[in-house]
Structure formats: structure tokens, C-alpha cells
Design a protein around this motif. Structure first.
Motif, PDB file in Angstrom:
ATOM      1  N   GLU A   1       0.819  -1.203   0.000  1.00 51.09           N
ATOM      2  CA  GLU A   1       0.000   0.000   0.000  1.00 51.09           C
ATOM      3  C   GLU A   1       0.851   1.250   0.000  1.00 51.09           C
ATOM      4  O   GLU A   1       0.572   2.218  -0.703  1.00 51.09           O
ATOM      5  N   SER A   2       1.946   1.256   0.790  1.00 52.93           N
ATOM      6  CA  SER A   2       2.784   2.440   0.880  1.00 52.93           C
ATOM      7  C   SER A   2       3.505   2.713  -0.422  1.00 52.93           C
ATOM      8  O   SER A   2       3.811   3.837  -0.761  1.00 52.93           O
ATOM      9  N   CYS A   3       3.822   1.662  -1.163  1.00 55.71           N
ATOM     10  CA  CYS A   3       4.530   1.839  -2.428  1.00 55.71           C
ATOM     11  C   CYS A   3       3.582   2.104  -3.582  1.00 55.71           C
ATOM     12  O   CYS A   3       4.009   2.483  -4.670  1.00 55.71           O
TER      13      CYS A   3
ATOM     14  N   ILE B   1      17.795   3.180  -0.529  1.00 53.91           N
ATOM     15  CA  ILE B   1      16.458   3.730  -0.336  1.00 53.91           C
ATOM     16  C   ILE B   1      16.561   4.859   0.682  1.00 53.91           C
ATOM     17  O   ILE B   1      17.057   4.658   1.796  1.00 53.91           O
ATOM     18  N   VAL B   2      16.112   6.038   0.306  1.00 58.01           N
ATOM     19  CA  VAL B   2      16.071   7.170   1.231  1.00 58.01           C
ATOM     20  C   VAL B   2      14.788   7.040   2.047  1.00 58.01           C
ATOM     21  O   VAL B   2      13.688   7.130   1.508  1.00 58.01           O
ATOM     22  N   ASP B   3      14.956   6.788   3.332  1.00 58.02           N
ATOM     23  CA  ASP B   3      13.834   6.499   4.223  1.00 58.02           C
ATOM     24  C   ASP B   3      13.431   7.758   4.986  1.00 58.02           C
ATOM     25  O   ASP B   3      14.244   8.330   5.720  1.00 58.02           O
ATOM     26  N   PRO B   4      12.188   8.229   4.837  1.00 59.63           N
ATOM     27  CA  PRO B   4      11.770   9.456   5.539  1.00 59.63           C
ATOM     28  C   PRO B   4      11.797   9.306   7.054  1.00 59.63           C
ATOM     29  O   PRO B   4      12.039  10.274   7.767  1.00 59.63           O
ATOM     30  N   GLU B   5      11.565   8.110   7.574  1.00 60.12           N
ATOM     31  CA  GLU B   5      11.604   7.919   9.027  1.00 60.12           C
ATOM     32  C   GLU B   5      13.028   8.105   9.556  1.00 60.12           C
ATOM     33  O   GLU B   5      13.236   8.727  10.602  1.00 60.12           O
ATOM     34  N   LEU B   6      13.998   7.562   8.841  1.00 61.51           N
ATOM     35  CA  LEU B   6      15.391   7.764   9.234  1.00 61.51           C
ATOM     36  C   LEU B   6      15.791   9.228   9.094  1.00 61.51           C
ATOM     37  O   LEU B   6      16.586   9.746   9.888  1.00 61.51           O
ATOM     38  N   THR B   7      15.230   9.903   8.089  1.00 60.48           N
ATOM     39  CA  THR B   7      15.538  11.317   7.874  1.00 60.48           C
ATOM     40  C   THR B   7      15.060  12.160   9.047  1.00 60.48           C
ATOM     41  O   THR B   7      15.803  12.995   9.573  1.00 60.48           O
ATOM     42  N   ILE B   8      13.812  11.943   9.465  1.00 65.70           N
ATOM     43  CA  ILE B   8      13.269  12.695  10.594  1.00 65.70           C
ATOM     44  C   ILE B   8      14.029  12.362  11.874  1.00 65.70           C
ATOM     45  O   ILE B   8      14.326  13.239  12.691  1.00 65.70           O
TER      46      ILE B   8
ATOM     47  N   LYS C   1       7.296  12.203   2.084  1.00 69.90           N
ATOM     48  CA  LYS C   1       6.665  11.325   3.057  1.00 69.90           C
ATOM     49  C   LYS C   1       6.806   9.856   2.685  1.00 69.90           C
ATOM     50  O   LYS C   1       6.471   8.989   3.483  1.00 69.90           O
ATOM     51  N   ASP C   2       7.256   9.579   1.473  1.00 66.50           N
ATOM     52  CA  ASP C   2       7.407   8.195   1.016  1.00 66.50           C
ATOM     53  C   ASP C   2       8.871   7.912   0.704  1.00 66.50           C
ATOM     54  O   ASP C   2       9.613   8.803   0.285  1.00 66.50           O
TER      55      ASP C   2
END
Length: 389
Positions: A9-11, A209-216, A195-196
Motif C-alpha cells: 500500500e505504501s509503495c 532507499i532514502v527512508d523518511p523515518e530515518l531522515t526525521i 513522506k514516502d
């Protein structure tokens, strides 16, 4: 690891397993960002994105604001407790109100600074937006620092204006920091529009993969690092207090805060400014109001208790999920019951232990230097907790 259906779903993978390309306004090279397919999500390494200039500027502003806050607060206990010394290098002080009054005022100030952010959050989310709220409360903050500095100069001390000036400045600074404290960190998070996750090819040719959770998470790490670094300012102001004067010790934070306002305004055109929409806090209060008013009338509700489910019947600005989240949050907040014990011990570092240190032989070290133990500890353990534990 996300469940497989959540990953799909997220992808947003379509029937042909085709990538979706997203272009963003902050992509300097205008390359299209490609979202990963399911296989890439499970095999490629995840990394944080680079920090935008806007978020970096906000971190600098937070450094300056914390420098100003703790730089001003650092000398408070001595400023209130002790009188003006008769000897040139005696125990520094101004008001001479005693340890009990000094401890009471510093505790009140800390409480006030932690309570006002609720108001700052509501104003930003419901009415002004974070950017305008920070600007307005910065002007309030600056006014408080100026009053604090001016009422610490020798002519003000002679006419006994220092104590009323301190109380007024405490209230004004508390209001100012309340509007800034709650909005700076959330505005920094707003500067990351992605956000994705998306696929990126590094200069080495490696695909990640650039991960938004890791970024935040990375942004929060640097934000709190800059916050803690700024909190070391009492290392400067307490020495100035001891060897020069209190008004100079307060003037340094005032100048530093003005620098933060200038830096924040310079980045105005770079910021992603989220417009005010709706305050979740106001919705929370309305849910509680309805629960207290009508909750006992629900079927199967115990007469001695109230039920949040009544709010689901109204749905003024919320849905059933919001009400369920409030119920889960209430259960999670039971940990707060331990906070008074923690704060009762912790706050001694900012008042009574400083007074105790004033009775000891500290040689050339100011007795209120222990303010710096907290930020030093945070700067050591934050990267350990983030990258190791």
C-alpha cells in the motif's frame, strides 16, 4: 519491518509493477524521485536524506534560543538569593531575597515555561501557523530579555527595581519561550516534504532507499544536539556574573537571541510554511467536554465513570479513530505519574544545589556552574542512544 500488505500500500504498486515518479520543489537537479518496488524495499539499504537548508537554519536558531534561555536562567538563583557583595570578589548577588524565595521563583519560572507551550501550539495550529507564531512570540521574548537586562543595571538596583523587573521578565520570557519551544521542532520537521521512501543512486553507484523515518530521526538528533550545545551557555554567563556583573551576563543572551531572530527571518523564503488548519488539542478538549457532559448517559456506562465513545456520535471535527487514539494515549500517559518524583529531584540542580555549592570552596569556579551537567550528559548519551542502543 512493515507487514507485506502495508508495504504494498505504501509503495502503491500497480498491476504492472511500474514505478511512480515524484518530482519535488527542493530537488535541485530536477531528477524524478522513483519510489521503490517491493523487492527493493526488502533488499536495498535504507539511509536518511540530506538536511534541507531551511531545517539547518532552524537548528541554528534553536541553538541561539537555548543559548539565550539558559544563559539568562543560569544566574537566577544567585541573582535572587544573595545581596550585592560588599567585597569585590564576594558571592555574587543582587536582590538578597534568600534561598526560599529564590527556589520558589525559579520553580515557578520553569513550570510556567513548560505550561505555556500548550497555548503556543493551539495558536499556531488553529490561527497563525508556526512561522508567524514564532515571529510574534520572539518579539515578546526579546522584550522580556531587555527588561531583565535593564533592571539589573546599577541604577535599577539602587531603586530596588530588580525584583519586580525580574518577575515581569520571567512572565514575559515564559510566554515567549512557550510559543517558540512547541513550534520550532515541528517546523523543522515540516521542512522534509518527502513522506514516502524513494530510490537513490549514490556517486559510488550503490543504490539505496532514502527512508523518511530515518531522515526525521536524524533531524531530531541534530536538533537536540544543537539544543544541548546552546544550553551550555551558563558556562559563559555564570563567569561573567561572577567576575563582571549580572547585567552583562543578561545582555549576552539578549544579543544572542536577537541573532536567532535575524537568522530565522533570513530563511523566510526557504521555509515550507504549513498554514493553520485545526488544533488537535482543541479537539481533545472538546472530546473530554462531551465525555464529561454526556458520557454517563450511554448504555452500559458505569454511573461513576464517563465514556469517550459519546464523542463518536458528534464527530464535529474528528472521526472514530481520533477518539480511539485519545483512549490509547490516556493509558500510555500513566507513565507521567512518575514524573513528579523525577522533577522534584532533578530541579534541585537549578536551585537548592546551587545554594549548597555557594557554601563550599569552589576556588575560581562559579557555584552555579552545575547547570551545564544536563546538556553535557545529553550531548554524550544522545548519539549513543541513537546509533548504538
Amino acid at each position: 519491518m512493515m507487514e507485506e500488505d502495508e508495504v504494498i500500500e505504501s509503495c502503491r504498486i500497480d498491476e504492472k509493477d511500474t514505478r511512480i515518479e515524484v518530482s519535488t520543489r527542493d530537488d535541485i537537479s530536477h531528477n524524478q524521485r522513483k519510489q521503490p518496488i517491493l523487492e527493493e524495499l526488502t533488499t536495498l539499504e535504507k539511509v536518511p536524506d540530506r538536511m534541507p537548508k531551511a531545517a539547518f537554519l532552524i537548528c541554528i536558531c534553536e541553538f541561539c534560543e537555548r543559548f539565550a534561555y539558559w544563559g539568562a536562567v543560569g544566574p537566577f538563583q544567585n541573582y535572587i538569593e544573595f545581596p550585592v557583595p560588599k567585597e569585590k570578589h564576594g558571592q555574587p548577588g543582587v536582590i538578597g531575597a534568600g534561598q526560599q524565595t529564590a527556589t520558589t521563583l525559579t520553580l515557578f519560572f520553569q513550570f510556567f515555561c513548560f505550561a505555556i507551550p500548550v497555548l503556543g501550539a493551539i495558536i499556531a495550529d488553529q490561527y497563525l501557523g508556526r512561522y508567524k507564531t514564532i515571529i510574534i512570540f520572539s518579539l515578546v521574548y526579546t522584550t522580556g530579555l531587555i527588561i531583565l537586562t535593564l533592571t539589573a543595571i546599577p541604577p535599577a538596583i539602587e531603586v530596588k527595581a530588580s525584583l519586580p523587573g525580574l518577575i515581569v521578565s520571567m512572565i514575559i520570557i515564559g510566554i515567549g519561550t512557550g510559543g517558540i519551544k512547541t513550534n520550532c521542532i515541528t517546523m523543522a520537521a515540516d521542512q522534509f516534504p518527502h513522506k514516502d521512501p524513494y530510490v537513490k543512486t549514490l556517486k559510488s553507484g550503490k543504490r539505496v532507499i532514502v527512508d523518511p523515518e530515518l531522515t526525521i530521526s536524524s533531524m531530531f538528533h541534530w536538533f537536540f544536539f544543537s539544543l544541548s550545545l546552546g544550553s551550555l551557555s551558563p558556562m559563559i554567563t555564570t563567569y561573567v556574573e561572577k567576575y563582571h556583573s549580572f547585567w552583562m551576563a543578561f545582555l549576552i543572551p539578549t544579543i544572542m537571541f536577537l541573532i536567532s531572530v535575524i537568522i530565522f527571518e533570513i530563511g523566510s523564503k526557504l521555509y515550507i510554511k504549513i498554514p493553520p488548519n485545526n488544533s488537535a488539542l482543541l479537539d481533545l478538549f472538546n472530546v473530554f467536554r462531551l465525555a464529561f457532559k454526556h458520557g454517563r448517559n450511554l448504555d452500559n456506562a458505569k454511573p461513576s465513570k464517563f465514556s469517550l465513545d459519546v464523542a463518536k456520535q458528534y464527530k464535529i471535527k474528528w472521526d472514530d479513530k481520533f477518539v480511539d487514539q485519545i483512549r490509547a494515549s490516556i493509558k500510555a500517559c500513566r507513565v507521567i505519574l512518575t514524573y513528579p518524583i523525577y522533577w522534584a529531584c532533578y530541579m534541585q540542580v537549578y536551585n537548592n544545589l546551587i545554594s549548597q555549592a555557594a557554601t563550599m570552596t569552589t576556588n575560581f569556579i562559579p557555584n552555579d556552574m552545575m547547570y551545564n551537567l544536563n546538556p553535557i550528559t545529553v550531548m554524550i548519551f544522545t548519539p549513543i542512544a541513537d546509533h548504538v542502543l
